[in-house]
Design a protein around this motif. Structure first.
Motif, PDB file in Angstrom:
ATOM      1  N   ALA B 316       0.832  -1.211   0.000  1.00 49.59           N
ATOM      2  CA  ALA B 316       0.000   0.000   0.000  1.00 49.59           C
ATOM      3  C   ALA B 316       0.859   1.250   0.000  1.00 49.59           C
ATOM      4  N   ALA B 317       2.132   1.095  -0.389  1.00 48.89           N
ATOM      5  CA  ALA B 317       3.080   2.209  -0.270  1.00 48.89           C
ATOM      6  C   ALA B 317       2.601   3.456  -1.015  1.00 48.89           C
ATOM      7  N   ASP B 318       1.981   3.292  -2.171  1.00 44.53           N
ATOM      8  CA  ASP B 318       1.599   4.457  -2.973  1.00 44.53           C
ATOM      9  C   ASP B 318       0.094   4.687  -2.995  1.00 44.53           C
ATOM     10  N   PHE B 319      -0.609   4.056  -2.042  1.00 42.00           N
ATOM     11  CA  PHE B 319      -2.067   4.184  -2.059  1.00 42.00           C
ATOM     12  C   PHE B 319      -2.503   5.596  -1.670  1.00 42.00           C
ATOM     13  N   GLN B 320      -3.608   6.054  -2.297  1.00 39.11           N
ATOM     14  CA  GLN B 320      -4.282   7.265  -1.862  1.00 39.11           C
ATOM     15  C   GLN B 320      -5.636   6.815  -1.301  1.00 39.11           C
ATOM     16  N   GLY B 321      -6.502   7.767  -0.957  1.00 40.84           N
ATOM     17  CA  GLY B 321      -7.736   7.466  -0.232  1.00 40.84           C
ATOM     18  C   GLY B 321      -8.579   6.354  -0.814  1.00 40.84           C
ATOM     19  N   ALA B 322      -9.059   6.539  -2.042  1.00 39.22           N
ATOM     20  CA  ALA B 322     -10.004   5.580  -2.611  1.00 39.22           C
ATOM     21  C   ALA B 322      -9.341   4.236  -2.843  1.00 39.22           C
ATOM     22  N   GLN B 323      -8.025   4.247  -3.119  1.00 36.04           N
ATOM     23  CA  GLN B 323      -7.337   2.982  -3.384  1.00 36.04           C
ATOM     24  C   GLN B 323      -7.308   2.099  -2.146  1.00 36.04           C
ATOM     25  N   PHE B 324      -7.182   2.707  -0.967  1.00 37.18           N
ATOM     26  CA  PHE B 324      -7.235   1.920   0.267  1.00 37.18           C
ATOM     27  C   PHE B 324      -8.592   1.231   0.368  1.00 37.18           C
ATOM     28  N   ALA B 325      -9.655   2.014   0.158  1.00 32.60           N
ATOM     29  CA  ALA B 325     -11.006   1.456   0.280  1.00 32.60           C
ATOM     30  C   ALA B 325     -11.229   0.357  -0.755  1.00 32.60           C
TER      31      ALA B 325
END
Lengths: 78, 476
Positions: B316-325
């Motif tokens: 998840a190193a480059d995740f932003q908000g929606a990508q986490f969800a």
């Protein structure tokens, strides 16, 4: 304390009376009083000045390092 | 309007500050009666409510609870406001990268640090009735004041941008277009201030802020290993492993998610706008502790919600908000992922309200224009213009097609940590100033706490600097 002085009227404050307003505020809390008063300048010791300058230099250096790290991160991502 | 040249506090009242003298018995009362403003009347109304609750408290009814209800606000708002979009994303990154371990108690430690420094702003605001920016300019002059304002404005604006990134990302999970998401957020910011009343603004914003708790059901749906959580709380184990540089960045981001300059300026100004007085300091401490506690629980929930990503080895190193969800959806279900996305949206909204208000307070204090949410628009238009202008500018940048969003998200919490030591130095100087604070000045233990937090932040910053310039020292 100032906010005790208007306790008698439990139904609501009579705030159309300016004295009732003042009775609920501290002397230094009224906007006009604050506008007309200003705390004087604090004399800083040489040690305090040195500390503040040191922390200022620290912030400038750190911001440069943050910029370097972001440049590297963005560069490597592309 | 009274435009006479300001004089020193002691010369106008004939007594040294601080004073708890009632305005009605002060020598200046006959003059002040002629100069009362809308702001004074609204504040007096709030003080009347507090006086009533205090009277009931002494009669042994539920007045004590009502008194606390009336006096909580700035502390809860500042901590839940700081549980903002980049902070929740930092916690999510910690959970997905390291799982349950060191960072759980570390987050609690950072909120304890936050309490130590924020409690000082309660005392400063309640005793001096002046905002933080105003006191720095008055006591240290323009030279140092402008430095502080520079740090604050830069940090606030960058953070504000990240809040709208969070709003965009959070609603993006539900397929909402960025322009509609950001526009809706701006409408909420506008709606909160249209009441022209600090009290109403505070309650609306607190009502929104409590939805930071959405991370709790999201965490429960992630089925945390409570035994591991308890073990981590007691032992701080397991320690994070992997790239030391990455660990250091996440440590800094976690600290920056809890102690930042805008919090100092915001809470002190909010305490002043709320009309708190020295006798309310204990309630202010309760408010601050409650805010820190709630924010710590919600932060840990955000970590726990993303631990399944760690267990499934999802980077998840480059995740932003929606990508986490989106990444969480197959692991904790659609409801859990939706709660997470809504939590990020809420975090962005509440912080956007609080941070834009913090900038507006500071602007009004420095330029000596009206700076209260109790003021109508026509009396304090520069204040409202700053508040809305900063929010609109940040929102517009987020919608620019080529704006480097990743640059801002990467830097914002780290910059907050870097800017904090000078802000803490001014805070400690002010709160030790007996001419201002009298008996409410810092004692030995408060100073020990403040100095320790400052030293820890400087060391964290230096560690980051060394690791950046000499990455091989930490193994890359």
């Amino acid at each position: 304390m100032s906010d005790d002085s208007n306790n008698k009227n439990a139904k609501g404050p009579a705030l159309n009376d300016p004295r009732a307003v003042l009775s609920l505020l501290e002397a230094d809390q009224v906007v006009a009083a604050k506008r007309r008063t200003q705390f004087g300048r604090q004399q800083l010791s040489s040690g305090t000045r040195f500390l503040l300058w040191g922390l200022r230099v620290y912030v400038v250096l750190m911001l440069a390092i943050v910029a370097l790290s972001v440049f590297r991160a963005v560069h490597s991502a592309h | 309007m009274d435009d006479r040249k300001p004089t020193t506090a002691s010369s106008i009242k004939g007594t040294a500050h601080p004073t708890t003298e009632s305005a009605v018995t002060s020598p200046a009362a006959p003059e002040l009666i002629q100069l009362l403003t809308h702001e004074d009347v609204d504040r007096a109304r709030d003080r009347w409510e507090v006086a009533q609750a205090r009277a009931k408290k002494t009669r042994g009814t539920f007045g004590g609870v009502r008194l606390l209800w009336l006096l909580v606000g700035p502390g809860v708002l500042v901590f839940l406001g700081e549980n903002d979009a980049p902070s929740m994303l930092s916690y999510a990154a910690v959970g997905s990268r390291f799982g349950v371990g060191f960072f759980i108690p570390f987050v609690i430690l950072t909120f304890m640090m936050g309490f130590v420094v924020q409690e000082m702003t309660v005392r400063l605001g309640a005793v001096t009735h002046r905002g933080h920016a105003e006191l720095i300019f008055d006591r240290f002059g323009k030279f140092w004041g402008l430095f502080s304002m520079g740090d604050l404005i830069l940090g606030n604006f960058l953070t504000l941008i990240t809040e709208f990134i969070g709003v965009r990302a959070g609603l993006g999970f539900f397929g909402v277009r960025p322009s509609i998401a950001v526009g809706s957020a701006l409408l909420i910011v506008i709606a909160a201030i249209t009441t022209g009343r600090y009290w109403t603004w505070e309650r609306i914003t607190m009502g929104l802020a409590i939805f930071n708790g959405l991370f709790i059901p999201a965490a429960i749906l992630a089925r945390p290993d409570w035994h591991a959580v308890g073990h981590a709380m007691v032992t701080w184990m397991p320690l994070p492993t992997g790239s030391r540089y990455e660990i250091l960045i996440l440590i800094l981001a976690t600290i920056g998610a809890t102690v930042t300059p805008w919090m100092l300026f915001f809470q002190q100004s909010a305490v002043v706008d709320k009309g708190m007085q020295p006798r309310d300091i204990n309630a202010g401490r309760f408010d601050t502790a409650l805010g820190a506690l709630l924010a710590a629980v919600f932060a840990i929930a955000a970590i726990l919600a993303t631990v399944p990503l760690f267990h499934h080895g999802i980077s998840a190193a480059d995740f932003q908000g929606a990508q986490f969800a989106e990444a969480l959806e197959p692991l904790i279900g659609h409801v859990g992922a939706a709660l997470f996305a809504l939590g990020i949206f809420e975090a962005g909204i509440v912080a956007a309200i609080a941070i834009s208000t913090s900038s507006a307070y500071a602007f009004g204090e420095v330029f000596k224009t009206g700076h209260s949410l109790n003021r109508p628009l026509r009396e304090a238009w520069p204040f409202y213009l700053t508040l809305l202008g900063s929010a609109f500018a940040a929102a517009a940048l987020v919608l620019l097609p080529r704006f480097p969003l990743e640059f801002v998200v990467l830097t914002v919490n780290v910059i907050a940590v870097m800017a904090m030591p000078p802000a803490l130095a001014f805070l400690l100087l002010l709160v030790n100033d007996r001419e201002l604070m009298g008996e409410h000045a810092n004692g030995f233990w408060a100073n020990m706490g403040g100095v320790t937090v400052t030293i820890l932040l400087v060391l964290a910053g230096l560690g980051f600097g060394i690791a950046t310039v000499f990455p091989h020292w930490l193994g890359g």
